[in-house]
Design a protein around this motif. Structure first.
Motif, short mmCIF file in Angstrom:
data_model
loop_
_atom_site.label_atom_id
_atom_site.label_comp_id
_atom_site.label_asym_id
_atom_site.label_seq_id
_atom_site.Cartn_x
_atom_site.Cartn_y
_atom_site.Cartn_z
N LEU A 185 7.27 -1.52 -27.13
CA LEU A 185 6.21 -0.92 -26.34
C LEU A 185 5.95 0.52 -26.76
CD1 LEU A 185 7.32 -2.43 -22.93
CD2 LEU A 185 5.33 -3.11 -24.30
N GLY A 186 5.90 0.74 -28.04
CA GLY A 186 5.62 2.06 -28.59
C GLY A 186 4.14 2.27 -28.77
N ALA A 187 3.79 3.17 -29.67
CA ALA A 187 2.39 3.53 -29.89
C ALA A 187 1.54 2.33 -30.30
CB ALA A 187 2.30 4.62 -30.96
N ALA A 243 8.95 -6.92 -24.31
CA ALA A 243 10.35 -6.56 -24.58
C ALA A 243 10.41 -5.15 -25.14
CB ALA A 243 10.97 -7.54 -25.57
N ASP A 244 11.38 -4.38 -24.65
CA ASP A 244 11.63 -3.05 -25.18
C ASP A 244 13.01 -2.60 -24.70
OD1 ASP A 244 9.75 -0.70 -26.47
OD2 ASP A 244 11.41 0.11 -25.28
N MET A 245 13.69 -1.80 -25.51
CA MET A 245 15.01 -1.30 -25.15
C MET A 245 14.96 -0.22 -24.08
SD MET A 245 16.73 -1.25 -28.94
CE MET A 245 18.32 -0.71 -28.36
N ASP A 246 13.84 0.46 -23.95
CA ASP A 246 13.68 1.57 -23.01
C ASP A 246 13.26 1.04 -21.64
OD1 ASP A 246 12.68 3.74 -21.49
OD2 ASP A 246 12.09 4.82 -23.30
N VAL A 247 14.15 1.17 -20.66
CA VAL A 247 13.88 0.64 -19.32
C VAL A 247 12.65 1.27 -18.69
CG1 VAL A 247 15.44 2.23 -18.10
CG2 VAL A 247 14.95 -0.02 -17.12
N GLN A 296 5.39 -3.31 -17.29
CA GLN A 296 5.47 -4.48 -16.40
C GLN A 296 4.44 -4.32 -15.29
OE1 GLN A 296 9.26 -5.14 -14.47
NE2 GLN A 296 8.54 -6.99 -13.48
N LEU A 297 4.38 -3.14 -14.71
CA LEU A 297 3.39 -2.88 -13.66
C LEU A 297 1.97 -2.91 -14.23
CD1 LEU A 297 5.12 0.00 -11.66
CD2 LEU A 297 4.77 -2.37 -10.93
N ASN A 351 9.41 -10.20 -13.23
CA ASN A 351 10.67 -9.77 -13.85
C ASN A 351 11.15 -10.74 -14.92
OD1 ASN A 351 10.85 -7.48 -12.27
ND2 ASN A 351 12.14 -8.44 -10.73
N GLN A 352 10.95 -12.03 -14.70
CA GLN A 352 11.44 -13.04 -15.63
C GLN A 352 10.74 -13.00 -16.99
OE1 GLN A 352 10.42 -16.04 -12.85
NE2 GLN A 352 8.72 -16.83 -14.05
N ASN A 353 9.65 -12.26 -17.11
CA ASN A 353 8.90 -12.16 -18.36
C ASN A 353 9.03 -10.80 -19.02
OD1 ASN A 353 7.99 -14.83 -18.12
ND2 ASN A 353 6.35 -14.17 -16.75
N VAL A 354 10.06 -10.04 -18.61
CA VAL A 354 10.31 -8.70 -19.15
C VAL A 354 11.74 -8.69 -19.69
CG1 VAL A 354 10.45 -6.25 -18.60
CG2 VAL A 354 8.73 -7.69 -17.48
N TYR A 355 11.89 -8.25 -20.94
CA TYR A 355 13.17 -8.37 -21.65
C TYR A 355 13.61 -7.02 -22.22
CZ TYR A 355 11.69 -13.21 -21.44
OH TYR A 355 11.27 -14.43 -20.99
N SER A 356 14.93 -6.86 -22.34
CA SER A 356 15.49 -5.62 -22.87
C SER A 356 15.51 -5.59 -24.39
CB SER A 356 16.90 -5.39 -22.32
OG SER A 356 17.75 -6.45 -22.72
N CYS A 357 15.27 -6.73 -25.03
CA CYS A 357 15.21 -6.76 -26.50
C CYS A 357 14.38 -7.97 -26.96
CB CYS A 357 16.61 -6.80 -27.11
SG CYS A 357 17.52 -8.30 -26.75
N GLY A 358 13.88 -7.87 -28.15
CA GLY A 358 13.08 -8.94 -28.70
C GLY A 358 13.85 -10.24 -28.88
N GLU A 359 15.12 -10.13 -29.20
CA GLU A 359 15.94 -11.32 -29.40
C GLU A 359 16.01 -12.15 -28.12
OE1 GLU A 359 16.93 -8.23 -30.27
OE2 GLU A 359 17.05 -8.35 -32.44
#
Length: 70
Positions: A9-11, A34-38, A45-46, A52-60
């Motif tokens: 979710l960068g530039a 997915a993104d590592m930055d909470v 997400q908002l 919540n079930q469609n938001v991930y902390s990493c691409g894997e």
């Protein structure tokens, strides 16, 4: 309509692709992110109205879960 997952979710991911998709709702919909930055995950997400079930902390993790994006 095309269902899109955004990994990173960068530039480019959020600001270019995400904004394009939001301004063309008849063409595509963001269904997973997915993104590592909470903070980025919470913000987008908002913005994208995701559960919540469609938001991930990493691409894997996104890629291992049930496929809902095209």
């Amino acid at each position: 309509m095309l269902k899109i997952a955004i990994i990173g979710l960068g530039a480019r991911g959020a600001e270019v692709y995400g904004k394009y998709i939001q301004t063309h709702p008849n063409e595509a919909q963001i269904v997973q992110i997915a993104d590592m930055d909470v903070r980025k995950r919470e913000k987008y997400q908002l913005a994208y109205g995701l559960l919540n079930q469609n938001v991930y902390s990493c691409g894997e993790a996104l890629l291992k879960d049930t496929k809902i994006a095209d």
